[in-house]
Design a protein around this motif. Structure first.
Motif, short mmCIF file in Angstrom:
data_model
loop_
_atom_site.label_atom_id
_atom_site.label_comp_id
_atom_site.label_asym_id
_atom_site.label_seq_id
_atom_site.Cartn_x
_atom_site.Cartn_y
_atom_site.Cartn_z
N LYS A 240 -40.67 0.60 97.70
CA LYS A 240 -41.47 -0.49 97.12
C LYS A 240 -40.83 -0.96 95.80
CE LYS A 240 -46.14 -1.66 95.64
NZ LYS A 240 -47.50 -1.18 95.45
N SER A 241 -40.40 -0.01 94.97
CA SER A 241 -39.76 -0.36 93.70
C SER A 241 -38.45 -1.11 93.93
CB SER A 241 -39.48 0.89 92.87
OG SER A 241 -40.68 1.53 92.52
N THR B 157 -41.83 6.04 99.95
CA THR B 157 -42.61 4.80 99.92
C THR B 157 -42.53 4.15 98.56
OG1 THR B 157 -44.10 5.68 101.61
CG2 THR B 157 -44.91 3.83 100.29
N SER B 158 -42.73 4.94 97.52
CA SER B 158 -42.69 4.42 96.15
C SER B 158 -41.31 3.86 95.81
CB SER B 158 -43.07 5.52 95.17
OG SER B 158 -42.94 5.07 93.85
N SER C 242 -44.26 10.15 100.12
CA SER C 242 -44.78 9.36 99.00
C SER C 242 -43.65 8.87 98.10
CB SER C 242 -45.78 10.19 98.19
OG SER C 242 -46.19 9.50 97.05
N PHE C 243 -42.67 9.76 97.82
CA PHE C 243 -41.51 9.36 97.02
C PHE C 243 -40.75 8.23 97.70
CE2 PHE C 243 -41.07 13.94 95.25
CZ PHE C 243 -41.93 13.65 94.21
N LYS D 104 -45.93 14.46 88.67
CA LYS D 104 -45.15 13.60 87.77
C LYS D 104 -45.53 13.89 86.31
CE LYS D 104 -44.13 8.79 86.75
NZ LYS D 104 -44.36 7.40 87.10
#
Length: 179
Positions: A145-146, A141-142, A138-139, A47
């Motif tokens: 969550k967002s 999950t993130s 990971s993307f 990132k």
């Protein structure tokens, strides 16, 4: 701390300057992988690396131009920043249309569904390396969550409106009489 950050960005600038060739397009992920394979520090996350690439497009003295989303090339002309993707799609002089919280909630749910559909298709692709699979996970999950946080926030504002917007303010005498 600022000196450490400056040094980190200078290291990335040196890498870009030394490893990328003119008239060649590079995907952001491939540039990052080359950086790591070339002995680059894993302390710089992908990132942060991609933020650096975008910064190099925006700077007057930047090294890169954007060819398309996530694709970069060495800048030959200082004024050529390539394709521009504005983050704010609403023009300054445009009159915003009336939007309801219901529409925002529906749009958010629709976006969540569409994004998960695309990510699920990507997860089923063959030939994706294990690190890339973990990065996609990971993307996902993130993102989920967002979106959960956003949808919860929208619902909370909707509930607040139901509780507060249509209430007529009580006068002082009405308050005393109800006590």
């Amino acid at each position: 701390m600022a000196q450490k950050t400056e040094s980190k960005w200078q290291t990335l600038r040196n890498f870009i300057d030394g490893h990328l060739q003119e008239n060649t397009n590079y995907r952001a992920g491939a540039i990052y992988e080359a950086y790591l394979n070339g002995g680059g520090s894993a302390e710089i996350t992908r990132k942060d690396f991609e933020m650096f690439l975008r910064d190099q497009v925006m700077k007057d003295d930047g090294l890169l131009k954007r060819v398309s989303h996530g694709v970069y090339a060495i800048r030959n002309n200082p004024d050529d920043r390539g394709v521009f993707f504005p983050r704010n799609s609403i023009e300054k002089n445009a009159v915003p249309k009336e939007i309801s919280l219901d529409e925002i909630l529906d749009d958010s749910m629709d976006l969540l569904t569409k994004m998960n559909t695309v990510i699920n298709k990507l997860e089923r692709l063959d030939g994706i390396s294990f690190p890339a699979q973990m990065e996609l996970k990971s993307f996902k999950t993130s993102f989920n969550k967002s979106m959960d946080t956003a949808i919860t926030g929208i619902s909370a504002v909707m509930a607040w409106c139901e509780d507060n917007v249509y209430i007529e303010p009580q006068t002082e005498t009405e308050t005393i009489q109800t006590l």
